[in-house]
Structure formats: structure tokens, C-alpha cells
Design a protein around this motif. Structure first.
Motif, PDB file in Angstrom:
ATOM      1  N   ARG A 173      29.205  43.282  36.245  1.00 47.73           N
ATOM      2  CA  ARG A 173      29.974  43.801  37.377  1.00 47.73           C
ATOM      3  C   ARG A 173      30.622  42.684  38.206  1.00 47.73           C
ATOM      4  NH1 ARG A 173      24.644  44.028  39.073  1.00 47.73           N
ATOM      5  NH2 ARG A 173      24.222  43.112  41.132  1.00 47.73           N
ATOM      6  N   ASP A 174      29.911  41.529  38.335  1.00 47.34           N
ATOM      7  CA  ASP A 174      30.479  40.383  39.054  1.00 47.34           C
ATOM      8  C   ASP A 174      29.698  39.140  38.661  1.00 47.34           C
ATOM      9  OD1 ASP A 174      28.138  40.160  40.731  1.00 47.34           O
ATOM     10  OD2 ASP A 174      28.954  41.780  41.962  1.00 47.34           O
ATOM     11  N   TYR A 175      30.096  37.998  39.203  1.00 47.29           N
ATOM     12  CA  TYR A 175      29.495  36.740  38.774  1.00 47.29           C
ATOM     13  C   TYR A 175      28.109  36.495  39.351  1.00 47.29           C
ATOM     14  CZ  TYR A 175      34.076  35.703  36.852  1.00 47.29           C
ATOM     15  OH  TYR A 175      35.230  35.752  36.118  1.00 47.29           O
ATOM     16  N   GLU A 185      42.927  30.430  45.761  1.00 38.35           N
ATOM     17  CA  GLU A 185      42.366  31.380  44.798  1.00 38.35           C
ATOM     18  C   GLU A 185      42.307  30.739  43.415  1.00 38.35           C
ATOM     19  OE1 GLU A 185      44.381  35.152  45.001  1.00 38.35           O
ATOM     20  OE2 GLU A 185      44.489  35.091  47.188  1.00 38.35           O
ATOM     21  N   GLU A 233      39.293  32.058  41.006  1.00 35.12           N
ATOM     22  CA  GLU A 233      38.256  32.698  40.204  1.00 35.12           C
ATOM     23  C   GLU A 233      38.808  33.554  39.062  1.00 35.12           C
ATOM     24  OE1 GLU A 233      35.412  34.761  42.606  1.00 35.12           O
ATOM     25  OE2 GLU A 233      34.321  32.913  43.044  1.00 35.12           O
ATOM     26  N   TYR A 234      40.027  34.026  39.166  1.00 33.88           N
ATOM     27  CA  TYR A 234      40.630  34.805  38.084  1.00 33.88           C
ATOM     28  C   TYR A 234      41.656  33.983  37.292  1.00 33.88           C
ATOM     29  CZ  TYR A 234      44.135  35.467  41.790  1.00 33.88           C
ATOM     30  OH  TYR A 234      45.049  35.261  42.797  1.00 33.88           O
ATOM     31  N   HIS A 238      34.829  30.884  34.994  1.00 29.96           N
ATOM     32  CA  HIS A 238      33.956  30.838  36.169  1.00 29.96           C
ATOM     33  C   HIS A 238      32.709  29.990  35.913  1.00 29.96           C
ATOM     34  CE1 HIS A 238      31.520  32.175  39.584  1.00 29.96           C
ATOM     35  NE2 HIS A 238      32.664  32.547  40.131  1.00 29.96           N
ATOM     36  N   VAL A 272      35.301  38.935  33.458  1.00 28.25           N
ATOM     37  CA  VAL A 272      34.695  39.569  34.636  1.00 28.25           C
ATOM     38  C   VAL A 272      35.780  39.730  35.691  1.00 28.25           C
ATOM     39  CG1 VAL A 272      32.897  39.400  36.389  1.00 28.25           C
ATOM     40  CG2 VAL A 272      32.467  38.537  34.069  1.00 28.25           C
ATOM     41  N   GLN A 273      36.433  38.639  36.016  1.00 25.06           N
ATOM     42  CA  GLN A 273      37.681  38.661  36.772  1.00 25.06           C
ATOM     43  C   GLN A 273      38.757  38.103  35.845  1.00 25.06           C
ATOM     44  OE1 GLN A 273      38.755  39.474  40.041  1.00 25.06           O
ATOM     45  NE2 GLN A 273      36.861  40.644  40.126  1.00 25.06           N
ATOM     46  N   PRO A 316      44.877  39.364  40.141  1.00 28.72           N
ATOM     47  CA  PRO A 316      43.517  39.596  39.641  1.00 28.72           C
ATOM     48  C   PRO A 316      43.305  41.003  39.102  1.00 28.72           C
ATOM     49  CG  PRO A 316      43.548  39.640  42.040  1.00 28.72           C
ATOM     50  CD  PRO A 316      44.924  39.216  41.604  1.00 28.72           C
ATOM     51  N   SER A 346      39.814  43.222  38.124  1.00 20.51           N
ATOM     52  CA  SER A 346      38.347  43.282  38.045  1.00 20.51           C
ATOM     53  C   SER A 346      37.986  44.067  36.783  1.00 20.51           C
ATOM     54  CB  SER A 346      37.775  43.959  39.291  1.00 20.51           C
ATOM     55  OG  SER A 346      38.023  43.171  40.439  1.00 20.51           O
ATOM     56  N   GLY A 360      35.195  43.247  34.651  1.00 23.24           N
ATOM     57  CA  GLY A 360      33.755  43.419  34.514  1.00 23.24           C
ATOM     58  C   GLY A 360      33.253  43.339  33.091  1.00 23.24           C
TER      59      GLY A 360
END
Length: 444
Positions: free
Chosen positions: A11-13, A53, A55-56, A60, A345-346, A358, A360, A362
Motif C-alpha cells: 500500500r505504501d513504503y 518531489e 518518490e515517484y 525508493h 508502489v508510487q 504520480p 499510487s 501499490g
């Protein structure tokens, strides 16, 4: 099985349980004493315009940490882990690496008695102003040097490809150098000695759309193992009438822009002293010919018939290349052990790879064959793998094959249930917006 791909929900990092659910079977071929290479996507330190920004945009740190923790026990106190990449030449490696817990990684490796290193493979780092190179700094590059490969004739995917009269454009203003490296017989690539020296290669791309390749995933991420980017043809100059794929149409604007750009790059921007005083020319050019956010240029469209050849050649070199620059004659079963772990994930859509938006998603997508992984990822993005040249052509490679199965033979494991690639449930698909030069041409 090379044709098997697994999708891990994450679902996220911060989802540590999901990160540890990366299949253990992926790492079965790692034995004590192995030299492991981890290749993330470190294309730039941040988004092109939203500089806070990242992360996407790049792989990661949480996912890399999870993989390091999987690898270290397999090495049993022997061997080496090398994290390597060759970012874009204008990227700041110093700013990029600040996103990552390097001290933690080094501590984990030291506690396991395993060597650990991070390598910037580039020979140079550039300072850019308004998309013009105004300063070049020499770098140490790969401490194990570079290996020069020459895929002659049918060994290369460039075999039989007719370039335009102006020829290929690489990554720098010296077009002559790129075309000497790819002269119709010889096809030269300068590749990381550390990558070629490794026992197991772990590819960790960030899933994004890509302006010249359609998407960037496992196959495209191999561009980062090269050490000299001007050996890499990105497009053939000119429009279709001239046999080029720089532009999709032979409009008057395209013809004029192509000719002017060639002259300016070869005779003005190539001179570093002159370039400092000519950066405003790019601003004027954008006002006359339009900004690349809306105008298709420089091979950034679905008709790019050049870059996929570069991508597949580099994948062949990674799998079959040896330290003396020769290619092994074995089958795919004898190729360099390969693991692909995709950070989705992203993810990024739209104007990728440098300025995406981005998504999301997942997902972490895993496997042991780049063609299979990329085909599955493209479907999860709502794209047709048969319409993305690097993926479609990877199943047709004859010399140094990248896969020994067909597209429809790929099997995908989702939540413990196995599907054929053609029957992946629709609710697993998250439609991405393609880069503007690919919109309307790669969707399913």
C-alpha cells in the motif's frame, strides 16, 4: 521459470510486511561469495520542475533496503554488494544520494561481513543552463573500468536498420562520434566493468511512462549500465521523408528546426565557451517552434524506431557479455543470473521519465526475465505490450535471445492465484496517461 511474474501488493513504503513479502525464491541462485549488483533507477535527483518531489521518479530507498536485507543472509559473510547507476549526465549524484540511508546500508553490510559500495558509473557530470551544457566535470567512473563491446552485424538489433542521411543522435553534441560507433557494421557500447563482473544482477527500476521508449521498466533501465552515453543512439535525425524518426511529420517547421538544431549543436553548443553565451537561443527556439511539453521532437513519439535497438543491445550485453568484451555462446539458461524487482508502489505517468505525475499503484512486480516483467507491467498500466517497441521486439530477438517463451506463455501470480498474461483481472489494471507523443497509440 523465466516466464513467471509475481505481483506483490504494497500500500505504501511504510508497509514493512509487504516489503518483506518479496518472494524468497527470486534469490535462490545467490550463493556465498557472490558479487551482487543492484541497479536502481537513479535517473535524476528529483522531478524536473517540482524539485522537492522524487518518490515517484526514482527507486525508493525502502525497497532497496528490503532487497539488501534479503541478499545479505544468502552471502553468508562473503561476497560484495555494489549499487550502481549512470544517471543523466546533468544529474547531481551528491543531491541524489542524500535521499538514501547509505549509513544504514553500510552498517548492515559490515555486520554481515560483506563488502558494500555505491558507484556513479558516469565519466562526466554536466552543468546545464536552459538545456545547454555550460560546464563539464570529469568523474572517476567505475573503479573496475569499462568494457567495450562491439555487436557486429546481425549480433546487434541495429543490423539492417537504415539511418537518415544526417544519422543518429546520441546524448551529446558530437553527432559524428555516435555515428562512428554505429556505422552499419560495428555497434559499440561502453559498459560498466562492475556490471559485467557480477554473479547476479538485480534490476530495480521505477515504473513510469517514457517519452522516447513508451515506458521505462526493466528493459529500459539497462541504459544505466553504460558508461558513455554518446555511444547510445536515441533517434535518427530528420522526419519520415528523410528516413528519420526525430519528428513524426515532415512539416516546414520540423524541417527548419531539425536543420537549425543540427548546425547549432555541431558548431556552437559544442564549443563550451560559446555555449555559455548562447543559452538564450533555446528560449527563442521554444517560442518559435513550441515547447517540448506540447510539440513532439527528438524521437519522443511512438514512431521512434531507434531507441528500442539500443535498449535491447544493452540487455543482450548484460546477459551474455564477458569481461574481455566478447559474448558467450550459451543459451538463455546459461546467461547471467537476473532478478527484476519493479518499484510501482508510487509510479509515474504522463511526461516521464523526468517530469511525470504520480500514480499510487501499490504494486511491486517481480520476476527473473525482463521481457516478461515489462510485458506484465505494461498491461497493468493499461498499455498493449505489442505496441511498445522494446517489449514487442524483445520476443523476436534472434542473436543472444532475451526470452525462450512467447508473450502468451507468461504466467502471473496475483494474490496466490496464477493467471495467463491474457487473463490478468481487469481490476488489477490502473490506466496510466501516456506521454503526449504516445497517447492514442499504445493503449489497449
Amino acid at each position: 521459470m523465466l516466464n513467471n511474474v509475481e505481483i506483490v501488493k504494497c500500500r505504501d513504503y511504510s508497509d514493512y510486511k509487504a516489503l518483506t513479502n518479496i518472494p524468497e525464491s527470486l534469490f535462490d541462485r545467490i550463493v556465498p561469495g557472490n558479487k551482487i549488483v543492484i541497479k536502481p533507477n537513479w535517473v535524476m535527483e528529483s522531478h524536473r520542475t517540482r524539485t522537492n518531489e522524487w518518490e515517484y521518479v526514482i527507486t525508493h530507498p525502502a525497497l532497496i533496503t528490503a532487497v539488501i536485507r534479503k541478499v545479505l543472509p544468502k552471502l553468508s559473510g562473503e561476497g560484495r554488494i555494489s549499487i550502481i547507476d549512470g544517471p543523466m549526465t546533468e544529474a547531481s549524484f551528491g543531491r541524489l544520494i542524500k535521499h538514501y540511508p547509505v549509513d544504514e546500508w553500510m552498517l548492515l553490510a559490515r555486520q554481515s561481513n560483506v563488502e558494500f559500495e555505491i558507484i556513479d558509473l558516469r565519466d562526466h557530470e554536466w552543468e546545464m543552463k536552459n538545456d545547454v551544457v555550460i560546464k563539464r566535470k570529469s568523474l572517476e567512473g567505475d573503479p573496475r573500468g569499462k568494457v567495450l563491446f562491439d555487436l557486429m552485424n546481425e549480433r546487434s538489433e541495429f543490423h539492417g536498420h537504415v539511418k537518415s542521411p544526417r544519422g543518429y543522435y546520441g546524448a551529446d553534441y558530437d553527432r559524428k562520434e555516435t555515428n562512428q560507433a554505429h556505422d552499419g557494421v560495428h555497434n559499440l557500447y561502453s559498459v560498466s566493468g562492475t556490471a559485467i563482473d557480477c554473479d547476479v544482477f538485480i534490476n530495480m527500476p521505477k515504473l513510469k511512462t517514457h517519452r522516447t521508449a513508451g515506458i521505462t521498466c526493466c528493459l529500459k533501465n539497462l541504459v544505466g549500465i553504460n558508461t558513455y552515453k554518446n555511444y547510445l543512439p536515441h533517434y535518427s535525425e530528420g522526419g519520415p521523408a528523410a528516413g528519420g524518426d526525430q519528428f513524426p511529420f515532415d512539416t516546414m517547421n520540423a524541417k527548419l528546426e531539425g536543420s537549425l538544431a543540427a548546425i547549432i549543436k555541431q558548431h556552437l553548443f559544442k564549443n563550451q565557451c560559446a555555449a555559455r553565451y548562447l543559452t538564450s537561443m533555446n528560449t527563442i527556439g521554444k517560442k518559435i517552434f513550441g515547447d517540448s511539453k506540447s510539440v513532439v521532437r527528438n524521437g519522443s513519439w511512438h514512431g521512434n524506431d531507434t531507441l528500442w535497438r539500443t535498449i535491447l543491445d544493452l540487455n543482450k550485453i548484460l546477459l551474455y557479455g564477458t569481461g574481455d568484451g566478447s559474448m558467450s555462446q550459451g543459451t538463455l539458461a546459461d546467461a547471467r543470473p537476473y532478478i527484476g524487482i519493479v518499484d510501482a508502489v508510487q509510479a509515474g505517468e504522463g511526461e516521464g521519465p523526468l517530469a511525470p505525475d504520480p500514480v499510487s499503484m501499490g504494486r511491486i512486480i517481480c520476476g527473473t526475465n525482463p521481457a516478461a516483467i515489462d510485458a506484465v507491467c505494461s498491461i497493468l498500466m493499461g498499455f498493449d505490450p505489442c505496441k511498445i517497441p522494446a517489449i514487442a521486439k524483445s520476443f523476436q530477438v534472434k542473436e543472444y535471445r532475451l526470452c525462450d517463451f512467447k508473450l502468451n506463455d507468461i504466467e502471473v501470480l496475483v494474490d496466490g492465484i496464477k493467471y495467463r498474461i491474457s487473463t490478468i483481472p481487469q481490476d488489477e489494471v490502473i490506466p496510466f496517461k501516456a506521454q503526449h507523443g504516445w497517447i492514442g497509440h499504445i493503449e489497449r
